[in-house]
Motif scaffolding. Structure first.
Motif, short mmCIF file in Angstrom:
data_model
loop_
_atom_site.label_atom_id
_atom_site.label_comp_id
_atom_site.label_asym_id
_atom_site.label_seq_id
_atom_site.Cartn_x
_atom_site.Cartn_y
_atom_site.Cartn_z
N VAL A 182 -51.24 17.88 13.88
CA VAL A 182 -49.65 17.27 13.85
C VAL A 182 -48.53 18.30 13.57
O VAL A 182 -48.67 19.09 12.35
CB VAL A 182 -49.75 16.22 12.66
N TYR A 183 -47.75 18.55 14.53
CA TYR A 183 -46.72 19.69 14.49
C TYR A 183 -45.49 19.10 13.84
O TYR A 183 -45.08 18.33 14.63
CB TYR A 183 -46.69 20.68 15.60
N THR A 184 -44.86 19.66 12.92
CA THR A 184 -43.29 19.24 12.45
C THR A 184 -42.55 20.54 12.22
O THR A 184 -43.03 21.57 11.86
CB THR A 184 -43.31 18.12 11.46
N GLU A 185 -41.36 20.36 12.29
CA GLU A 185 -40.59 21.55 11.82
C GLU A 185 -39.73 20.79 10.77
O GLU A 185 -39.03 19.67 10.93
CB GLU A 185 -39.49 21.96 12.96
N HIS A 186 -38.87 21.65 9.75
CA HIS A 186 -38.25 21.13 8.51
C HIS A 186 -36.94 20.87 9.35
O HIS A 186 -36.47 21.56 10.38
CB HIS A 186 -37.72 22.20 7.74
N PRO A 187 -36.33 19.67 8.91
CA PRO A 187 -34.98 19.31 9.63
C PRO A 187 -33.80 20.27 9.50
O PRO A 187 -33.09 20.38 10.60
CB PRO A 187 -34.49 18.02 8.75
N ASP A 188 -33.67 21.28 8.55
CA ASP A 188 -32.99 22.37 8.70
C ASP A 188 -33.46 23.40 9.85
O ASP A 188 -32.60 24.48 9.73
CB ASP A 188 -32.65 22.87 7.47
N GLY A 189 -34.42 23.35 10.27
CA GLY A 189 -34.85 24.33 11.22
C GLY A 189 -35.71 25.45 10.62
O GLY A 189 -35.73 25.46 9.30
N GLY A 190 -36.43 26.25 11.02
CA GLY A 190 -37.14 27.21 10.69
C GLY A 190 -38.58 27.11 10.36
O GLY A 190 -39.52 26.87 11.14
N HIS A 191 -38.90 26.44 9.24
CA HIS A 191 -40.25 26.47 8.71
C HIS A 191 -41.05 25.44 9.56
O HIS A 191 -40.33 24.27 9.65
CB HIS A 191 -40.20 26.22 7.12
N HIS A 192 -42.07 25.60 9.79
CA HIS A 192 -42.99 24.58 10.73
C HIS A 192 -44.45 24.07 9.72
O HIS A 192 -44.73 24.98 8.85
CB HIS A 192 -43.40 24.92 12.12
N ASN A 193 -44.94 23.06 10.06
CA ASN A 193 -46.36 22.79 9.43
C ASN A 193 -47.16 22.22 10.49
O ASN A 193 -46.67 21.42 11.60
CB ASN A 193 -45.89 21.74 8.41
N LEU A 194 -48.39 22.68 10.64
CA LEU A 194 -49.41 22.15 11.40
C LEU A 194 -50.46 21.67 10.34
O LEU A 194 -51.13 22.27 9.78
CB LEU A 194 -49.85 23.20 12.15
#
Length: 587
Positions: free
Chosen positions: A157-169
């Protein structure tokens, strides 16, 4: 060579006789899972099911069910590279020309870490597109008969911080509700959940892309307990030894992993919850029904000949055990850098990871080990550790008997046991009686031995106890009535028999002492998934200046208790079906 996609890994497994194809028709509802469980119990091969009822996509499972296959998936280089990086932090300080030249091979490897953009014609993930009923036809499995429905078991599951930049898998359970909608099991300590929390505060949906398959390195990076701001795609690239190919999504949104088998694209709306569960989980019990966010699927990309990767969760040992071993070896060199004073750290897959952890630490001054224990409990996912055991003696932590004896020889009950109530628990741990709530314990054993450990029980019968077994030096297992029949048995045991047990620092009350005494996996799973420290640890004690000083024996009540979820057992008719068809599967 580390495989760069799923089919490259399958080719390696075929060459190594580590893959069996099953062409007989198999039902994804319970039947496939029962076949998988039997094969992994025997440390058998990976399984490629080519005739799955209701789907045109084959299913592969048990990819990582042995240490050998994990080694084939990742090879030795990631561990060597991690050690080299940690060693270089000292040789490159300061970064002189001579030091840089000495580490030139490492620097070249570091330049390979990252992602790279490829053109659509170089991205197999764009081979097919499903927009009408996008989840229809996916061979999503149902593993246990009480499960709330089928769920995706290896989602990346791939997401990105709403402010951009940092992601999480991350890997989060996804119950499939219909052809457009799934649940999103974001637990309290998960990076994707943090991103969703920030999106909800802004009253905005969070874009989500779920990858299935691709390089095995993606799966390892998604479950790795890395610090919150360490990019998982970078870790995947590090394990791969090359940049991770990514392609722009023609429909907009996140970039796609070019070599993935599937990419499920959509969003999770704010302030929307739906009942999810129950589900058999990796603790070996059913997690109960709770409300979780909802994932609305817009479209699904897939390779033309896509293979659906899956796993089965349940009582240890499952695939997460072998992946966890690899990840702990991989990340071990980084522990002293992230947490000064920690020489070695281990979490126990046999317990579901969070219920039990152990560490070898530095003790250069009195009680330094306690401060380091607090540091461990404040670090990322380790903050959910329920029981932490700490020593300053070199010990093979994976060998729990060796660890426990080392600690119990040195354990001073008047100063070395700390129990903290009203703390957080893993979402899947129900021993605290309330979701995400519970308690913690820290057990220290440092310095020189203070006792010789008994290795045989010779003090005669114990009142109300019908079974006595020695697990290891200093640790006694006892069984009596069930908790439902006699909930106050541990208190009476202390009141009536403490004088006979003073040689034993640790006494554990279980439902079946003889059944678990000779098996580390059964022992750890039974004990550490069935007690909450604040409510289930007993000892005579006194309070002096706010410090609780305990006396031995310390009694742990690890019996099954009312309100605990049910233990996982396969349905009898499915067992009979698989018994009857067994030769057909492997004809």
């Amino acid at each position: 060579m580390v495989p760069t996609n799923l089919r490259a890994f399958l080719d390696i497994l075929r060459r190594e006789n580590q893959l069996i194809e099953i062409s007989a028709p198999v039902d994804p509802n319970l039947e496939l899972a029962e076949i998988h469980r039997r094969v992994i119990d025997e440390q058998g091969p990976a399984l490629l099911f080519t005739n799955v009822k209701g789907s045109s996509f084959p299913v592969v499972s048990n990819l990582f069910g042995t240490t050998r296959r994990v080694d084939l998936a990742f090879g030795p280089k990631p561990e060597q590279f991690m050690k080299a990086v940690i060693n270089a932090t000292s040789t490159l300080m300061p970064p002189t020309p001579q030091a840089l030249w000495g580490e030139r091979a490492l620097i070249m490897d570091l330049l390979k870490v990252g992602t790279k953009k490829v053109q659509p014609n170089q991205a197999p993930i764009l081979g097919g597109l499903k927009q009408d009923n996008p989840l229809a036809g996916l061979p999503v499995l149902t593993s246990w008969q009480e499960d709330g429905g089928p769920f995706v078991t290896l989602p990346l599951v791939y997401t990105e911080h709403p402010d951009g930049g940092h992601h999480n898998l991350g890997m989060y359970r996804m119950q499939v509700y219909d052809d457009f909608t799934t649940g999103m099991h974001w637990q309290i300590h998960k990076g994707g959940g943090f991103h969703y929390h920030e999106a909800e505060k802004r009253n905005k949906p969070l874009p989500v892309t779920v990858f299935l398959g691709g390089p095995p390195a993606l799966i390892a990076s998604a479950i790795a307990p890395v610090p919150e701001h360490l990019p998982e795609l970078m870790l995947a690239s590090l394990i791969l030894g090359q940049k991770l190919p990514m392609v722009e999504n023609p429909h907009g949104g996140h970039r796609l992993v070019a070599e993935a088998e599937f990419a499920i694209c959509g969003s999770v709306p704010p302030h929307t919850r739906r009942a999810e569960g129950p589900f058999g989980d990796h603790f070996g019990y059913y997690s109960l029904i709770h409300d979780f966010p909802v994932f609305n699927v817009n479209h699904v990309w897939h390779r033309k000949d896509a293979i659906y990767p899956a796993t089965i969760v349940g009582k240890p040992r499952q695939e997460d055990y072998f992946l966890g071993e690899f990840l702990q070896r991989l990340l071990e060199p980084a522990f002293p850098m992230a947490m000064p004073g920690v020489k070695d750290l281990w979490t126990y897959a046999e317990t579901g990871f969070h219920p039990l952890a152990a560490a070898v630490v530095r003790e250069s001054y009195s009680r330094e080990a306690l401060g380091t224990a607090f540091r461990i409990l404040g670090e990322g996912q380790l903050s959910l550790t329920k029981f932490l055991i700490v020593t300053d003696k070199p010990t093979v932590l994976a060998n729990f008997t060796e660890l426990l004896e080392t600690v119990l020889e040195r354990f001073d009950p008047g100063r070395d046991l700390f129990i903290f109530n009203k703390t957080s628990h893993d979402t899947l741990d129900y021993t605290g009686g309330q979701l995400n709530h519970g308690s913690k314990a820290v057990l220290l054993g440092t310095g020189d031995p203070v006792r010789d450990l008994p290795r045989a029980y010779t003090a005669g019968e114990l009142p109300e106890i019908h079974d006595i077994a020695v697990y290891c030096g200093g640790c006694l297992l006892v069984s009596g009535a069930s908790y439902a029949a006699e909930p106050e048995l541990p208190q009476r045991l202390l009141a009536n028999a403490a004088s006979r047990l003073t040689e034993w620092p640790l006494v554990i009350l279980v439902d079946d002492a003889s059944g678990i005494v000779h098996d580390q996996t059964k022992f750890l799973w039974t004990v550490f998934t069935r007690f909450n420290p604040a409510s289930d640890m007993y000892a005579q004690s006194s309070v002096n200046r706010h410090h609780i000083a305990y006396e031995v024996p310390i009694v742990i009540d690890a019996r099954m208790k009312p309100g605990y979820p049910d233990e996982l057992f396969p349905r009898e008719d499915i067992v009979e079906l698989v018994d009857r068809r067994w030769k057909e599967y492997f004809a």
